[in-house]
Scaffold this active site. Structure first.
Site, short mmCIF file in Angstrom:
data_model
loop_
_atom_site.label_atom_id
_atom_site.label_comp_id
_atom_site.label_asym_id
_atom_site.label_seq_id
_atom_site.Cartn_x
_atom_site.Cartn_y
_atom_site.Cartn_z
N SER A 287 -6.83 8.70 1.69
CA SER A 287 -6.76 8.71 0.23
C SER A 287 -8.13 8.79 -0.42
O SER A 287 -8.87 9.75 -0.22
CB SER A 287 -5.98 7.48 -0.23
OG SER A 287 -5.73 7.57 -1.61
N HIS A 288 -8.51 7.75 -1.14
CA HIS A 288 -9.74 7.76 -1.92
C HIS A 288 -10.93 7.19 -1.13
O HIS A 288 -12.01 7.06 -1.67
CB HIS A 288 -9.52 6.92 -3.17
CG HIS A 288 -8.93 5.58 -2.84
ND1 HIS A 288 -7.62 5.45 -2.44
CD2 HIS A 288 -9.48 4.36 -2.78
CE1 HIS A 288 -7.38 4.18 -2.16
NE2 HIS A 288 -8.50 3.49 -2.36
N ASP B 153 -7.95 12.23 -6.49
CA ASP B 153 -8.64 11.62 -5.35
C ASP B 153 -8.57 12.48 -4.09
O ASP B 153 -8.13 13.62 -4.14
CB ASP B 153 -8.06 10.22 -5.09
CG ASP B 153 -6.66 10.29 -4.51
OD1 ASP B 153 -5.93 11.25 -4.85
OD2 ASP B 153 -6.28 9.42 -3.72
N ASP C 155 -6.64 12.78 -1.48
CA ASP C 155 -5.41 13.44 -1.06
C ASP C 155 -4.54 13.89 -2.23
O ASP C 155 -3.39 14.30 -2.03
CB ASP C 155 -4.61 12.53 -0.12
CG ASP C 155 -4.17 11.25 -0.79
OD1 ASP C 155 -4.89 10.79 -1.70
OD2 ASP C 155 -3.12 10.70 -0.43
N ASP D 136 -3.14 12.33 -4.88
CA ASP D 136 -2.02 11.60 -5.49
C ASP D 136 -2.44 10.74 -6.68
O ASP D 136 -1.59 10.28 -7.44
CB ASP D 136 -1.23 10.78 -4.45
CG ASP D 136 -2.10 9.80 -3.68
OD1 ASP D 136 -3.32 9.74 -3.94
OD2 ASP D 136 -1.55 9.09 -2.81
N ARG D 137 -3.74 10.53 -6.86
CA ARG D 137 -4.17 9.71 -8.01
C ARG D 137 -4.66 10.58 -9.15
O ARG D 137 -4.98 11.75 -8.96
CB ARG D 137 -5.33 8.80 -7.59
CG ARG D 137 -4.93 7.78 -6.57
CD ARG D 137 -6.05 6.80 -6.33
NE ARG D 137 -5.57 5.76 -5.44
CZ ARG D 137 -6.12 4.58 -5.31
NH1 ARG D 137 -7.18 4.27 -6.02
NH2 ARG D 137 -5.61 3.69 -4.49
N LYS E 12 3.08 9.42 -5.55
CA LYS E 12 2.42 9.62 -6.83
C LYS E 12 1.77 11.00 -6.80
O LYS E 12 1.53 11.56 -5.73
CB LYS E 12 1.44 8.52 -7.11
CG LYS E 12 0.44 8.23 -6.02
CD LYS E 12 -0.32 6.97 -6.37
CE LYS E 12 -1.32 6.60 -5.30
NZ LYS E 12 -0.86 5.49 -4.46
C1 G1P Z 1 -4.34 0.51 -3.29
C2 G1P Z 1 -3.76 0.36 -4.67
C3 G1P Z 1 -2.28 0.60 -4.65
C4 G1P Z 1 -1.99 1.97 -4.04
C5 G1P Z 1 -2.66 2.08 -2.68
C6 G1P Z 1 -2.53 3.46 -2.11
O1 G1P Z 1 -3.78 -0.44 -2.42
O2 G1P Z 1 -4.03 -0.92 -5.19
O3 G1P Z 1 -1.77 0.52 -5.95
O4 G1P Z 1 -0.62 2.17 -3.89
O5 G1P Z 1 -4.06 1.80 -2.80
O6 G1P Z 1 -3.12 4.45 -2.90
P1 G1P Z 1 -4.50 -1.82 -2.05
O7 G1P Z 1 -5.87 -1.45 -1.51
O8 G1P Z 1 -4.65 -2.56 -3.34
O9 G1P Z 1 -3.59 -2.47 -1.08
ZN ZN Z 2 -4.62 8.95 -2.64
#
Ligand code: G1P
Ligand code: ZN
Length: 542
Positions: free
Chosen positions: A112-113, A276, A278, A280-281, A375
């Site tokens: 992801s990010h 981000d 991948d 989704d954000r 998302k």
């Molecule tokens: C974080 C975000 C959560 C999101 C997840 C995946 O998770 O807070 O809302 O769904 O990334 O993108 P966390 O690191 O808080 O467990």
């Molecule tokens: Zn992501």
């Protein structure tokens, strides 16, 4: 030829909020990846001859991992794998691909990010046939299998050429390399009024979209510039790079500061957005007007009927518990249900499948709808564009009107990243121990109305999830929430969510940190954050 390789369990392969995330260097050590992939397959049954969707966000080790998964899928008996060209599929596009092809499931390679590159992070997750992240019962089963695994299956074969669109055979299994954008674009054209958005750009509306050198580059170039006619140069950092150009592909005010500064400048674009690693954000910033993800969710829900896909209204709204209650006020006005779920997109899946919710969102820059089971960053940007095209107002005007109608939920999140796990766990244990006696007590002059460790009962499948975050609700409607991140790869990350409702926003300072100053002080003192983490200040404020 199928080879059965002897292996031994590897400690700690527990999928977190969204799959298994670890350093690239960990994933690169055989049999780390193979063990986890085999554990996924062993947790499933009935996939022989069926279709698997496969793709990732293009980060370092993506293509190597794809070749391993392809060979293992063939050895385990999948009939077909649909894979994005060059191994690329954004998370929402993968979700769509699973649904459109009625695939058995999908494997998405992404952290992801989180940062990428040889020293960065890598991740893998399994999505089920509804296109959504595997529910807890599957991730628990996968984790249990990782602890007892003794062998994995892989075929001996050359790598598949992922650059060429078309079908090839890998033993008995067929591999279809597909363009990652085409099907996703077609779905967006069905959901939104592309003519209206095209008209918006023709009228001189200017936007910048920062793809952060991550997966949305090809999607944004094609959709925003080629199809919707936004001027060339609208998409910034539009080529996916294995290390995201040394940046953190996280669209928040720290890592997407460049685009924030652009939006705040006097002659800045009408809309700045980012996504981000991948895809989704999303980050949404109007000219001189930042929209928090919680507010964006509420504003999108209040205006969704302006887009073709949602003109009949929403069935319901779902938000994660730490997300502000701004969306609740919209649901109340629309007379539809609001659902409060634990953090993580997987908890929205059942509500979407059952038709109980149409739009879902999280404070962590995630918004999406029933069109997929993830998302979707570009979806949120396109819905904003559709709304702006119809309302012919600026983002700031829409926000101001929204707050006048619904009141404003001032909101921020403070992250204490990469703190020592022991201290973070002690902090949470200490808070938990205090919970039973908190009700009615005063903390720095604010009276606690209720305090608990959030537990969720899924109204669709009846499952229960406990210990999802510590909530302290005050009598004036403000609240502080604490939880530990489930996505980090080093130490622990403490997240503190702070919120206060004001029905006459003009009474409060515009600056969120100022408007929330007393609650921020409470959040630090009460949990003794400095004592337990050694940190005086959070590392990221959003
Ligand atoms: C974080 C975000 C959560 C999101 C997840 C995946 O998770 O807070 O809302 O769904 O990334 O993108 P966390 O690191 O808080 O467990
Ligand atoms: Zn992501």
């Amino acid at each position: 030829m199928i080879e059965t390789v002897k292996t031994a369990p590897i400690d700690g392969q527990k999928p977190g909020t969204s799959g298994l995330r670890k350093k690239v260097t960990v994933f690169q050590q055989p049999p780390y990846l193979a063990n986890f992939v085999q554990s996924i397959f062993n947790s499933l049954s009935g996939f022989e001859g069926k279709t698997l969707v496969l793709g990732g966000d293009g980060r370092f080790f993506n293509v190597e991992a794809i070749q391993i998964v392809l060979k293992m899928a063939a050895a385990n008996g999948f009939g077909r794998v649909i894979v994005g060209q060059n191994g690329i599929l954004s998370t929402p596009a993968a979700s769509h691909m699973i649904r459109k092809n009625q695939a058995f499931g999908g494997i998405i390679l992404s952290a992801s990010h989180n940062p990428g590159g040889p020293d960065g992070d890598f991740g893998i997750k399994y999505n089920a046939s509804n296109g959504g992240p595997a529910p807890e019962k599957i991730t628990d089963a996968i984790f249990a299998i990782t602890k007892t695994l003794t062998e994995y299956k892989i075929i001996q074969s050359n790598d598949v050429d992922l650059s060429k669109i078309g079908a090839v055979k890998l033993d008995a299994m067929s591999v279809e390399v597909v363009d990652p954008v085409t099907d996703y674009l077609a779905m967006m054209q069905e959901l939104f009024d592309f003519d209206a958005i095209r008209g918006l750009f023709q009228s001189g509306f200017r936007m910048k979209f920062d793809a952060m050198s991550a997966v949305t580059g090809p999607y944004a170039h094609r959709i925003l510039e080629d199809v919707l006619g936004a001027p060339a140069g609208t998409v910034l950092n539009g080529t996916p790079l294995p290390d995201f150009g040394h940046h953190h592909p996280d669209p928040n005010l720290v890592h997407a500061k460049a685009i924030y500064d652009m939006a705040m400048s006097a002659d800045g674009p009408d809309l700045c957005a980012a996504s981000d690693g991948d895809g989704d954000r999303n980050l949404i910033i109007g000219k001189s007007q930042f929209i928090t993800p919680s507010d964006s969710l509420a504003m999108l829900c209040a205006n969704a009927h302006l887009a073709p896909a949602y003109k009949a209204g929403l069935a319901g709204i779902a938000r994660s518990m730490p997300t502000s209650a701004a969306a609740d006020r919209v649901a109340e006005k629309l007379k539809i249900n609001i659902f409060e779920t634990p953090t993580g997109w997987k908890f929205f899946g059942n509500l979407l499948d059952a038709g109980k919710a149409t739009i879902c969102g999280e404070e962590s820059a995630g918004t999406g709808s029933s069109h997929v089971r993830e998302k979707d960053g570009l979806w949120a940007v396109l819905l904003w564009l559709n709304i702006l095209a119809v309302r012919k107002q600026s983002v700031a005007e829409i926000a101001k009107e929204h707050w006048q109608i619904y009141g404003r939920n001032y909101y921020c999140r403070h992250d204490y990243e990469e703190v020592a796990s022991a201290g973070a766990n002690d902090l949470v244990a200490d808070l938990r121990a205090k919970l039973p006696t908190l009700k009615g007590q005063s903390i720095n002059g604010k009276i606690v109305a209720n305090a608990d460790d959030f537990a969720y009962h899924d109204p669709v499948d009846g499952s229960d999830s406990a210990h999802q975050g510590i909530r302290i609700l005050f009598e004036d409607g403000s609240r502080v929430v604490y939880r530990l991140s489930g996505t980090g790869t080093e130490g622990a990350t403490l997240r503190v969510y702070i919120e206060r409702f004001e029905d006459e926003p003009s009474k409060l300072a515009q600056d969120t940190q100022m408007a929330l100053a007393d609650l921020i002080a409470i959040s630090r003192d009460f949990a003794q954050i400095a004592k337990y983490t050694g940190r005086q200040e959070p590392s990221v404020i959003t």
